[in-house]
Design a protein around this motif. Structure first.
Motif, PDB file in Angstrom:
ATOM      1  N   LEU A   3     -12.229 -24.545  68.543  1.00 41.26           N
ATOM      2  CA  LEU A   3     -11.846 -23.757  67.402  1.00 41.26           C
ATOM      3  C   LEU A   3     -12.016 -22.317  67.590  1.00 41.26           C
ATOM      4  O   LEU A   3     -11.402 -21.479  67.047  1.00 41.26           O
ATOM      5  N   LEU A   4     -12.930 -22.295  68.623  1.00 39.72           N
ATOM      6  CA  LEU A   4     -13.076 -20.743  69.226  1.00 39.72           C
ATOM      7  C   LEU A   4     -11.566 -20.348  69.917  1.00 39.72           C
ATOM      8  O   LEU A   4     -11.248 -19.160  69.620  1.00 39.72           O
ATOM      9  N   GLN A   5     -11.184 -21.164  70.490  1.00 40.00           N
ATOM     10  CA  GLN A   5      -9.877 -20.946  71.095  1.00 40.00           C
ATOM     11  C   GLN A   5      -8.703 -20.631  70.207  1.00 40.00           C
ATOM     12  O   GLN A   5      -8.041 -19.779  70.303  1.00 40.00           O
ATOM     13  N   LYS A   6      -8.645 -21.530  69.148  1.00 42.23           N
ATOM     14  CA  LYS A   6      -7.831 -21.374  68.119  1.00 42.23           C
ATOM     15  C   LYS A   6      -7.895 -20.078  67.509  1.00 42.23           C
ATOM     16  O   LYS A   6      -6.727 -19.265  67.173  1.00 42.23           O
ATOM     17  N   LYS A   7      -9.014 -19.788  67.065  1.00 41.76           N
ATOM     18  CA  LYS A   7      -9.186 -18.165  66.129  1.00 41.76           C
ATOM     19  C   LYS A   7      -9.077 -17.246  67.196  1.00 41.76           C
ATOM     20  O   LYS A   7      -8.239 -16.003  66.743  1.00 41.76           O
ATOM     21  N   ARG A   8      -9.239 -17.351  68.587  1.00 43.01           N
ATOM     22  CA  ARG A   8      -8.924 -16.403  69.691  1.00 43.01           C
ATOM     23  C   ARG A   8      -7.394 -16.086  69.669  1.00 43.01           C
ATOM     24  O   ARG A   8      -7.007 -15.045  69.630  1.00 43.01           O
ATOM     25  N   ASP A   9      -6.706 -17.349  69.356  1.00 45.35           N
ATOM     26  CA  ASP A   9      -5.200 -17.145  69.525  1.00 45.35           C
ATOM     27  C   ASP A   9      -4.573 -16.974  68.080  1.00 45.35           C
ATOM     28  O   ASP A   9      -3.246 -16.973  68.169  1.00 45.35           O
ATOM     29  N   GLY A  10      -5.516 -16.421  67.037  1.00 46.37           N
ATOM     30  CA  GLY A  10      -4.738 -16.259  65.885  1.00 46.37           C
ATOM     31  C   GLY A  10      -4.458 -17.351  64.864  1.00 46.37           C
ATOM     32  O   GLY A  10      -3.420 -17.366  64.186  1.00 46.37           O
ATOM     33  N   LYS A  11      -4.653 -18.432  65.260  1.00 43.04           N
ATOM     34  CA  LYS A  11      -4.312 -19.840  64.789  1.00 43.04           C
ATOM     35  C   LYS A  11      -5.333 -20.145  63.383  1.00 43.04           C
ATOM     36  O   LYS A  11      -6.520 -19.534  63.355  1.00 43.04           O
ATOM     37  N   GLU A  12      -4.774 -20.599  62.308  1.00 47.50           N
ATOM     38  CA  GLU A  12      -5.765 -20.773  61.210  1.00 47.50           C
ATOM     39  C   GLU A  12      -6.715 -21.980  61.362  1.00 47.50           C
ATOM     40  O   GLU A  12      -6.205 -23.049  61.953  1.00 47.50           O
ATOM     41  N   LEU A  13      -8.067 -21.849  61.069  1.00 46.20           N
ATOM     42  CA  LEU A  13      -8.987 -23.063  61.110  1.00 46.20           C
ATOM     43  C   LEU A  13      -8.845 -23.831  59.974  1.00 46.20           C
ATOM     44  O   LEU A  13      -8.572 -23.412  58.641  1.00 46.20           O
ATOM     45  N   THR A  14      -9.089 -25.260  59.793  1.00 47.62           N
ATOM     46  CA  THR A  14      -9.120 -25.938  58.797  1.00 47.62           C
ATOM     47  C   THR A  14     -10.402 -25.868  58.284  1.00 47.62           C
ATOM     48  O   THR A  14     -11.449 -25.486  58.788  1.00 47.62           O
ATOM     49  N   THR A  15     -10.648 -26.414  56.857  1.00 47.31           N
ATOM     50  CA  THR A  15     -11.633 -26.595  56.134  1.00 47.31           C
ATOM     51  C   THR A  15     -12.660 -27.260  56.820  1.00 47.31           C
ATOM     52  O   THR A  15     -13.931 -26.925  57.038  1.00 47.31           O
ATOM     53  N   ALA A  16     -12.329 -28.378  57.509  1.00 43.05           N
ATOM     54  CA  ALA A  16     -13.221 -29.222  58.201  1.00 43.05           C
ATOM     55  C   ALA A  16     -13.671 -28.491  59.462  1.00 43.05           C
ATOM     56  O   ALA A  16     -15.114 -28.578  59.677  1.00 43.05           O
ATOM     57  N   PHE A  21     -18.686 -25.681  61.912  1.00 46.83           N
ATOM     58  CA  PHE A  21     -19.036 -24.750  62.522  1.00 46.83           C
ATOM     59  C   PHE A  21     -20.209 -24.178  61.718  1.00 46.83           C
ATOM     60  O   PHE A  21     -21.372 -23.863  62.354  1.00 46.83           O
ATOM     61  N   ILE A  22     -20.086 -23.880  60.343  1.00 49.97           N
ATOM     62  CA  ILE A  22     -21.195 -23.269  59.666  1.00 49.97           C
ATOM     63  C   ILE A  22     -22.322 -24.227  59.464  1.00 49.97           C
ATOM     64  O   ILE A  22     -23.725 -23.534  59.789  1.00 49.97           O
ATOM     65  N   THR A  26     -26.011 -23.279  61.096  1.00 52.67           N
ATOM     66  CA  THR A  26     -27.257 -23.113  60.219  1.00 52.67           C
ATOM     67  C   THR A  26     -28.424 -24.076  60.766  1.00 52.67           C
ATOM     68  O   THR A  26     -29.376 -23.894  60.746  1.00 52.67           O
ATOM     69  N   ALA A  27     -27.839 -25.261  61.169  1.00 55.75           N
ATOM     70  CA  ALA A  27     -28.979 -26.039  61.633  1.00 55.75           C
ATOM     71  C   ALA A  27     -29.373 -25.910  62.903  1.00 55.75           C
ATOM     72  O   ALA A  27     -30.352 -26.562  63.468  1.00 55.75           O
ATOM     73  N   GLY A  28     -28.719 -24.944  63.729  1.00 53.64           N
ATOM     74  CA  GLY A  28     -29.300 -24.490  65.363  1.00 53.64           C
ATOM     75  C   GLY A  28     -28.703 -25.263  66.076  1.00 53.64           C
ATOM     76  O   GLY A  28     -28.813 -25.199  67.282  1.00 53.64           O
ATOM     77  N   ASP A  29     -27.644 -26.317  65.860  1.00 47.54           N
ATOM     78  CA  ASP A  29     -26.854 -27.048  66.754  1.00 47.54           C
ATOM     79  C   ASP A  29     -25.818 -26.080  67.558  1.00 47.54           C
ATOM     80  O   ASP A  29     -25.702 -26.302  68.674  1.00 47.54           O
ATOM     81  N   ILE A  30     -25.345 -25.278  66.865  1.00 52.52           N
ATOM     82  CA  ILE A  30     -24.536 -24.297  67.462  1.00 52.52           C
ATOM     83  C   ILE A  30     -25.220 -22.954  67.811  1.00 52.52           C
ATOM     84  O   ILE A  30     -25.925 -22.197  66.862  1.00 52.52           O
TER      85      ILE A  30
END
Ligand code: URA
Ligand code: CA
Length: 430
Positions: A3-16, A21-22, A26-30
């Motif tokens: 999903l980082l590559q998707k956003k880097r390339d200007g693509k839309e992220l899905t709700t899921a 990610f969030i 928040t949990a400290g896993d990312i």
């Protein structure tokens, strides 16, 4: 991480993807390094309307939310992006409360050149915001207005992201600012939201274009997640009203509730208040709402509501009729104009810092503030002034205020001509 590559390339992220990610962050896993990469990618690639709504709701759902459904009526919250001498909340809450519109307000403290509503209210002896949720609900149901401090676990994802953005050059991103502010408003439970987006030197958004972009972004998020939202873009090139400082602003709020306040503060309060009255469905039109607000200012109901509000939270409501019982500064020092002319400019954030130097505000979160001190502007931009006439009165608890005087002279320009700035730039509803 894909999903980082998707956003880097200007693509839309899905709700899921956004929820994943969030939740993970928040949990400290990312880890922070992946979250900083995402923030930077968003900074450059922006977000679509649906991504912004998803990010906002993911942050809302990262922690506790306040359930105001126990309070009758349409709860309308007002949020200001922050300014200097911004006394509006102190006036608005009892003003709309006098029209039976519930204000269950969560407020904060001041930092840097901006003041905070809780600090101002604490200038009233005994007033406190440490009340239980049950008591808070009970007061709002009965008397329509109460203020509490920000609770511990509201939007933890935003707290973490904001701190990270602060040190990674990613604060100034419209989708990130808009989702940050809106997540907090939505988590605090309002049905409808009126935003006061400030523009000018004392504002977070210095230019009108940035303020417009932020206002549109926030209004779209609110409306897309089912909270009716509108924004007013208002001037913060110079401080609002005359008073800057906690007890001084309480006094200014009292004057304004009586209909005797500064013209700009009164106008802004009536503009924002009218929007709140319409959103609360107590009037069909803004014009009708305004008449209702002017009426409760004139007949004393707004002032009576302010007394009730103070009393309910332990405050000494006798200050309303005896303002001399508010904290008083030891020294009053006039700052005379050096030349004759017209006030052409007054740099709001620097004037806010001058008040902070006296102790009216905090340079760091740990600083103690002095509730009595501050500044009273005697002239505002566009007004004529004679050499020797007072520009500002300093209310201080120290005798030597040379630093404050120097700051004031550096940031007020007197010239041959000057024009009063436009107070209300526009109203944004979509
Ligand atoms: N204020 C907020 O609450 N969030 C931001 O991102 C910027 C300003
Ligand atoms: Ca003010």
């Amino acid at each position: 991480m894909i999903l980082l590559q998707k956003k880097r390339d200007g693509k839309e992220l899905t709700t899921a993807e956004i929820n994943f990610f969030i939740d993970g962050y928040t949990a400290g896993d990312i880890p922070d390094y992946q979250a900083s990469a995402l923030a930077m990618a968003i900074f450059f690639q922006d977000m679509t309307d649906s991504e912004r709504a998803d990010l906002t709701m993911a942050m809302v759902n990262s922690g506790d939310t306040i359930d105001l459904s126990g309070i009758e009526g349409i709860k309308v919250d007002k949020h200001s992006t922050g300014g200097v001498g911004d006394t509006t909340t102190l006036v608005l809450a009892p003003l709309v409360g006098a029209l039976d519109i519930p204000t269950a307000k969560m407020s904060g403290r001041g930092l840097g050149h901006t003041g905070g509503t809780i600090d101002k209210l604490e200038a009233v002896k005994g007033f406190h915001v440490e009340i239980s949720n049950e008591k808070f609900m009970e007061i709002v149901n009965r008397d329509k207005v109460a203020v509490i401090g920000q609770s511990g676990n509201l939007t933890p994802a935003d707290k973490k992201m904001y701190a990270l953005r602060d040190v990674t050059g990613t604060v100034n991103s419209i989708p990130l600012i808009a989702s940050s502010i809106m997540s907090k408003k939505i988590a605090s439970g309002a049905d409808a939201i009126v935003l006061d987006v400030k523009t000018g030197a004392g504002a977070f958004m210095k230019t009108e274009e940035d303020a417009q972009n932020l206002a549109h972004a926030m209004v779209r998020i609110g409306n897309n997640v089912g909270r009716q939202t509108m924004a007013v873009i208002s001037d913060m090139s110079q401080p609002l009203g005359y008073a800057i400082g906690n007890a001084l602003e309480v006094q200014e709020a009292i004057d304004t509730l009586k209909g005797e306040g500064p013209a700009d503060l009164t106008e802004l309060v009536l503009t924002l208040g009218s929007q709140m009255v319409v959103l609360a469905k107590k009037a069909d039109t803004l014009a009708e709402a305004r008449v209702m607000l002017e009426e409760v200012m004139a007949n004393g109901k707004a002032l009576a509501k302010f007394k009730t509000f103070l009393r309910n939270q332990g405050g000494d409501d006798s200050v309303v009729d005896h303002p001399e019982r508010l904290p008083q500064a030891q020294f009053k020092i006039e700052v005379p104009a050096k030349t004759t002319g017209v006030v052409a400019n007054m740099v709001a954030d620097e004037i806010g810092i001058a008040a902070m130097l006296l102790g009216a505000g905090r340079a760091t979160k740990e600083d103690e503030i002095d509730l009595a001190v501050g500044l009273m502007l005697r002239k505002k931009v566009g007004e004529a002034v004679e050499a020797g006439e007072s520009l500002v009165t300093i209310y201080a608890n120290r005798e030597n205020v040379a630093d404050v005087i120097a700051k004031i002279y550096d940031n007020i320009t007197i010239a041959d001509s000057g024009v009063e700035p436009t107070l209300i730039h526009s109203v944004v509803t979509e």
